[in-house]
Enzyme design. Structure first.
Site, short mmCIF file in Angstrom:
data_model
loop_
_atom_site.label_atom_id
_atom_site.label_comp_id
_atom_site.label_asym_id
_atom_site.label_seq_id
_atom_site.Cartn_x
_atom_site.Cartn_y
_atom_site.Cartn_z
N ASP A 100 0.93 -1.17 0.00
CA ASP A 100 -0.05 -0.03 -0.02
C ASP A 100 0.82 1.31 -0.04
O ASP A 100 0.50 2.33 0.89
CB ASP A 100 -1.09 -0.06 1.09
CG ASP A 100 -2.03 -1.29 1.17
OD1 ASP A 100 -1.90 -1.92 0.23
OD2 ASP A 100 -2.80 -1.31 2.23
N ASP A 106 -4.30 -1.01 -1.97
CA ASP A 106 -5.81 -0.91 -1.28
C ASP A 106 -6.70 -0.31 -2.34
O ASP A 106 -6.29 0.81 -2.92
CB ASP A 106 -5.66 0.16 -0.23
CG ASP A 106 -6.69 -0.06 1.02
OD1 ASP A 106 -6.99 -1.24 1.29
OD2 ASP A 106 -7.23 0.71 1.77
N HIS A 127 -10.72 0.41 -3.17
CA HIS A 127 -12.06 0.66 -2.61
C HIS A 127 -13.09 1.02 -3.70
O HIS A 127 -12.70 2.22 -4.05
CB HIS A 127 -12.26 1.25 -1.43
CG HIS A 127 -11.34 0.91 -0.14
ND1 HIS A 127 -11.54 -0.65 0.19
CD2 HIS A 127 -10.37 1.41 0.58
CE1 HIS A 127 -10.58 -0.78 1.11
NE2 HIS A 127 -10.09 0.55 1.49
N HIS A 145 -17.82 2.02 -0.28
CA HIS A 145 -17.01 0.98 0.49
C HIS A 145 -17.77 1.17 2.19
O HIS A 145 -17.75 2.19 2.59
CB HIS A 145 -15.69 0.86 0.43
CG HIS A 145 -14.87 -0.25 1.14
ND1 HIS A 145 -14.41 -0.03 2.21
CD2 HIS A 145 -14.89 -1.60 0.65
CE1 HIS A 145 -13.97 -1.57 2.45
NE2 HIS A 145 -14.13 -1.98 1.54
N HIS A 197 -11.02 6.79 1.39
CA HIS A 197 -9.56 6.71 0.87
C HIS A 197 -9.21 5.61 -0.04
O HIS A 197 -10.09 4.53 -0.16
CB HIS A 197 -8.52 6.45 1.98
CG HIS A 197 -8.94 4.97 2.59
ND1 HIS A 197 -9.80 4.79 3.51
CD2 HIS A 197 -8.25 3.84 2.51
CE1 HIS A 197 -10.00 3.41 3.89
NE2 HIS A 197 -8.87 2.92 3.22
N LYS A 221 -6.93 -5.01 -3.16
CA LYS A 221 -7.73 -5.64 -2.16
C LYS A 221 -8.74 -4.53 -1.63
O LYS A 221 -8.54 -3.33 -1.73
CB LYS A 221 -6.62 -6.10 -0.94
CG LYS A 221 -5.68 -4.88 -0.37
CD LYS A 221 -5.02 -5.47 0.58
CE LYS A 221 -3.94 -4.38 1.03
NZ LYS A 221 -4.96 -3.51 1.82
N CYS A 262 -2.29 -2.95 7.61
CA CYS A 262 -2.44 -3.86 6.47
C CYS A 262 -1.07 -4.73 6.44
O CYS A 262 -1.07 -5.63 6.01
CB CYS A 262 -2.36 -3.10 5.22
SG CYS A 262 -4.08 -2.43 4.90
C1 VGL Z 1 -5.04 0.72 5.56
C2 VGL Z 1 -6.66 1.33 6.95
C3 VGL Z 1 -7.65 1.21 5.88
C4 VGL Z 1 -3.42 0.21 5.49
C5 VGL Z 1 -5.96 0.44 4.69
O1 VGL Z 1 -3.15 0.26 4.31
O2 VGL Z 1 -2.91 -0.07 6.57
N1 VGL Z 1 -5.46 0.95 6.83
N2 VGL Z 1 -7.30 0.79 4.65
ZN ZN Z 2 -8.68 0.78 2.98
#
Ligand code: VGL
Ligand code: ZN
Length: 215
Positions: free
Chosen positions: A12, A50, A52, A56, A89, A114, A159
């Protein structure tokens, strides 16, 4: 160069998790050059993103409710468990969801996206938050002969930790590279993550030792 059964999983490294982003991780940008250096030592590199849909379930803005809009960083009880509500996000196709332009890993072999199911989050690169839906990464890694998974990126306590725990549970030797990761640290989440990681047998390492080949 490390052996072909060692995989580096870069998690990410996207603008929304960088300073100024929608879900900024403090000093998140500092890990990009470290990730680039690490990647030069690995034949096999996999990236995650990440990713979405706008509707979401993890977005606070999508929960109007009887008592007004939910606030980011509150939790909500969902069928699969407690869900932290995040600022909107990494919406599919947006600038914030893009990988950092300074990420320099042209030899990365796979990119796992994901969190694409609207009703389930997925911190882990292996299993969604319902803990049953696989992303396919474990199968991909087994079929390509991976034995050890080195995890780093953003965020350490979400993550990266969840991915490392699931890599271990899938039977891979697993290492979390601490200085190539940065944390959100919400209500003690970082300390809790390290406890779980240690209990699960995930090794905690520094990038210099990984680069030197001693871990
Ligand atoms: C993440 C919160 C929501 C991460 C992703 O990449 O750690 N944290 N989505
Ligand atoms: Zn996320």
């Amino acid at each position: 160069m490390r052996s072909a059964d060692d995989v580096l999983l870069l998690i990410d490294l996207q603008y929304d998790f960088m300073p100024g982003g929608a879900l900024a991780v403090a000093r998140g940008d500092e890990v990009v050059p470290v990730a680039n250096r690490l990647a030069q030592g690995f034949r096999h590199v996999v990236l995650t993103q990440d990713w979405h849909p706008a509707e979401h379930v993890s977005f606070a803005a999508n929960h109007a409710g009887d008592h007004g809009q939910r606030t980011p960083f509150e939790t909500l009880s969902l069928p699969y468990g407690e869900q932290v509500l995040w600022p909107t996000h990494c919406v599919q196709g947006t600038e914030g969801a893009a990988l950092h332009r300074d990420l320099d890993v042209p030899h990365a072999r796979a990119l796992i996206r994901k969190g694409h199911h609207a009703d389930v989050d997925s911190y882990s690169a292996f299993l969604e938050a319902d803990r049953t839906t696989p992303t396919g990464l474990a199968g991909y890694l087994r079929e390509t002969g991976a034995k050890r998974v080195y995890c780093c990126g953003l965020a350490t306590d979400y993550c990266v930790a969840w991915s490392a725990l699931d890599a271990r549970a899938a039977g891979f030797e697993t290492v979390l590279i601490e200085d190539a990761s940065r944390a959100i640290d919400l209500n003690g989440s970082l300390a809790a993550a390290w406890e779980q990681l240690q209990a699960a047998g995930v090794k905690r390492a520094q990038s210099a030792d990984v680069l030197a080949g001693t871990v």
